[in-house]
Design an enzyme around this catalytic site. Sequence first.
Site, PDB file in Angstrom:
ATOM      1  CE  LYS A  14      -2.630  -1.349   3.590  1.00 41.37           C
ATOM      2  NZ  LYS A  14      -3.695  -1.328   4.619  1.00 41.37           N
ATOM      3  CG  ASP A 147       2.703  -1.207  13.412  1.00 38.07           C
ATOM      4  OD1 ASP A 147       2.882  -0.179  12.740  1.00 38.07           O
ATOM      5  OD2 ASP A 147       1.851  -2.062  13.130  1.00 38.07           O
ATOM      6  CG  HIS A 207      -6.455  -0.096  15.671  1.00 37.66           C
ATOM      7  ND1 HIS A 207      -5.976   0.896  14.834  1.00 37.66           N
ATOM      8  CD2 HIS A 207      -6.533  -1.216  14.910  1.00 37.66           C
ATOM      9  CE1 HIS A 207      -5.768   0.379  13.625  1.00 37.66           C
ATOM     10  NE2 HIS A 207      -6.098  -0.902  13.649  1.00 37.66           N
ATOM     11  CG  LEU A 208     -12.326  -1.672  18.470  1.00 38.21           C
ATOM     12  CD1 LEU A 208     -13.735  -1.514  19.008  1.00 38.21           C
ATOM     13  CD2 LEU A 208     -11.535  -2.673  19.305  1.00 38.21           C
ATOM     14  N   GLY A 211      -7.736  -7.084  13.006  1.00 35.77           N
ATOM     15  CA  GLY A 211      -6.819  -7.130  14.145  1.00 35.77           C
ATOM     16  C   GLY A 211      -7.257  -6.016  15.071  1.00 35.77           C
ATOM     17  CG  LEU A 331     -16.316  -3.467  14.594  1.00 33.64           C
ATOM     18  CD1 LEU A 331     -17.279  -4.128  13.611  1.00 33.64           C
ATOM     19  CD2 LEU A 331     -15.963  -4.436  15.713  1.00 33.64           C
TER      20      LEU A 331
END
Length: 397
Positions: A14, A147, A207-208, A211, A331
């Site tokens: 990406k 990350d 953070h949904l 993952g 989500l």
Amino acid sequence: MKILVVNCGSSSLKYQLIDMTSEEALAKGLVERIGIEGSILTQKVNGEKYIIEEPMKDHKKAIELVLKALVDKEHGVISDMSEIAAVGHRVVHGGEKYASSVLINDEVMKALEDCVKLAPLHNPPNIIGINACRELMPKTPMVAVFDTAFHQTLPDYAYMYPLPYELYEQNGIRKYGFHGTSHRYVSSVASEMMGKDLKDLKVITCHLGNGASLCAVKEGKSVETSMGFTPLAGLAMGTRCGDIDPAILLFMERELKMSPDEVDTVINKKSGVLGISGVSSDFRDIEGAAEEGNKRAKLALDVYHYTVRQTIGAYTAVLNGVDAIVFTAGLGENSAASREEILNGLEYLGIKIDAEKNKQRGKQIEISTEDSKVKVFVIPTDEELMIARDTKEITVK
């Protein structure tokens, strides 16, 4: 100043080209099926798609095509590669060595290689992508954004596992946490929306996505997070089991005669809401099945919402209170039903939700009422912008 942001997966890539004057993405693209038959690059500029379909045997070829697409006379956004001032790379694991983003050199590349054992699925494609860019753009500065870096502020009692200490000393076995760039971004935006300094706030970021992880942010620093040594730990997820009794793995090997690879496949790819529901790892499919009366689909959602709610409660204790809760990622940004279910049962914190505002999808918005003691926000994450900002800060010095 234009910065190229690259996120390399094992067979995909990406990218975004961001103009740092306006912080707007000039082009966004996705390369799929690298090294596999049917390779394709899709680039979007002002909503217009540009597609290149040709064999890409490796990431170097993919990045060649990315650069070709960006300078394309008809569909590109720059006239020459020299307009790219720097490249920011997402790197999943920086180990204990990196608590912030870093300018890439040979020493950094060696450190990334040393981290491969900690992230065998993610770091190798990140490294391949960086090497390809360094080869194709040797004079352009490159920055690695990790990350794990945001969570390097975890206190030792939060990151240490109750295992023999030499496993930590000799093998680096400890909690690292992931999604750090996302947690850092949305917590800072929440503070801006509240008109307060992040250092004065206690924030829980959720953070949904497929993952999923939560993070407790105190004085602008990560002090607890739900993922662990790997991104498998913590919440129930799309296909990952999250926290379970570790003796279950021994039972699967000894009693069910499963190999380590088979166990790995089960806990990483066949568990979570997919495993419970038997329907899908896509929450939209599961929500649809639950509405049609599928009991296992409803159970999967109940388990998922419960693990998130449970973790919010735990992090409120860790922070000794909470000023704001943030929902982000697929989500978190788009499912009003999930947000409502997760917050249902947290009324004791003084949380009050505006039902109409909560219906919004994918927009930056406060969904709590004016008299809610805890502010609740939906904030679309922008990890690429955070990577670009770090890259600018490091290369402009």
